[in-house]
Design an enzyme around this catalytic site. Sequence first.
Site, mmCIF file in Angstrom:
data_model
loop_
_atom_site.group_PDB
_atom_site.id
_atom_site.type_symbol
_atom_site.label_atom_id
_atom_site.label_comp_id
_atom_site.label_asym_id
_atom_site.label_seq_id
_atom_site.Cartn_x
_atom_site.Cartn_y
_atom_site.Cartn_z
ATOM 1 N N ASP A 11 0.902 -1.224 0.129
ATOM 2 C CA ASP A 11 0.080 0.279 0.081
ATOM 3 C C ASP A 11 0.900 1.016 0.168
ATOM 4 O O ASP A 11 2.310 1.211 0.035
ATOM 5 C CB ASP A 11 -1.042 -0.114 1.096
ATOM 6 C CG ASP A 11 -0.409 -0.044 2.520
ATOM 7 O OD1 ASP A 11 0.717 -0.234 2.652
ATOM 8 O OD2 ASP A 11 -1.116 0.297 3.456
ATOM 9 N N TYR B 275 2.962 4.632 0.774
ATOM 10 C CA TYR B 275 3.653 5.198 1.911
ATOM 11 C C TYR B 275 2.813 6.087 2.859
ATOM 12 O O TYR B 275 1.940 6.664 2.189
ATOM 13 C CB TYR B 275 4.975 5.887 1.700
ATOM 14 C CG TYR B 275 5.912 5.370 1.007
ATOM 15 C CD1 TYR B 275 6.884 4.272 1.269
ATOM 16 C CD2 TYR B 275 6.484 5.554 -0.401
ATOM 17 C CE1 TYR B 275 7.674 3.571 0.844
ATOM 18 C CE2 TYR B 275 7.413 4.945 -1.279
ATOM 19 C CZ TYR B 275 8.160 4.018 -0.418
ATOM 20 O OH TYR B 275 9.112 3.342 -1.102
ATOM 21 N N PHE C 188 6.423 2.036 -4.227
ATOM 22 C CA PHE C 188 7.877 2.199 -3.864
ATOM 23 C C PHE C 188 8.353 3.626 -4.159
ATOM 24 O O PHE C 188 9.550 3.930 -3.861
ATOM 25 C CB PHE C 188 8.748 1.105 -4.453
ATOM 26 C CG PHE C 188 8.335 -0.340 -3.991
ATOM 27 C CD1 PHE C 188 8.726 -0.737 -2.686
ATOM 28 C CD2 PHE C 188 7.761 -1.204 -4.774
ATOM 29 C CE1 PHE C 188 8.241 -2.185 -2.422
ATOM 30 C CE2 PHE C 188 7.333 -2.657 -4.467
ATOM 31 C CZ PHE C 188 7.662 -3.062 -3.106
ATOM 32 N N HIS D 12 9.495 -9.279 0.531
ATOM 33 C CA HIS D 12 9.503 -8.075 0.292
ATOM 34 C C HIS D 12 10.823 -7.301 0.319
ATOM 35 O O HIS D 12 11.672 -7.856 1.333
ATOM 36 C CB HIS D 12 8.331 -7.405 1.112
ATOM 37 C CG HIS D 12 8.062 -6.273 0.964
ATOM 38 N ND1 HIS D 12 8.776 -4.962 1.357
ATOM 39 C CD2 HIS D 12 6.764 -5.483 0.616
ATOM 40 C CE1 HIS D 12 8.321 -3.960 0.984
ATOM 41 N NE2 HIS D 12 6.904 -4.211 0.109
#
Length: 220
Positions: free
Chosen positions: A61, A63, A74, A186
């Site tokens: 999701d 930041y 990202f 991740h």
Amino acid sequence: MRSWKELIEIESQKPYYREKLKPFVEAEYAACKVFPERRNIYRALELTPLQEVSVLICGQDPYHEEHQAMGLAFSVPDGVQIPPSLMNIYKEIDREYACGIPASGNLERWAKQGVLLLNTVLTVREHEANSHAGHGWEQFTDAVIRTLSEQDRPMVFLLWGNPAQRKAEKILKGTSAKHLILKTSHPSPLSVYRGFDGCDHFMKANAFLQANGIKPIDWR
């Protein structure tokens, strides 16, 4: 499906979107601080048209701190400190290509080359990671991934972490032979050592694209 606009129009008429997701998101933006800015919710789809996608990178999701989220998984705007997960992505690219670490965390340059930077959930409340999970975004992004997998051309799916890896189920059976699906942990500092570090996903993605006559991504 001919475009992301068409997909949004179709999904927005479905009960889950009309009766659950839209009212929830509207109420959240009205009551508290939500990221990204409303105009950037679909930024990933706007920057990378359906017919131009060659690689999907799936995040969790947005930041959840001020000035970071920009609608691309990202990615952060120019001038914003590079977050730890993105720094680990950059370190892996540097390990694979010996190209150094960029000064900016803005990944629009990838999006414009055909990399769809899609979060599983497209909005988040300030300071509360994953706060908008379970309200319908997952169903919407399932539709995005199904639409990608239906394209009659090879593409790469980079699925990092458990939420992203669950999306593999939405890549239609019978089509995976022409798509490359790469899974690992991740890039978060909490899990990067479980497989992301040393995964070679960027070189593998480019090798697959080139083998299928598709222009590779300049990850540098």
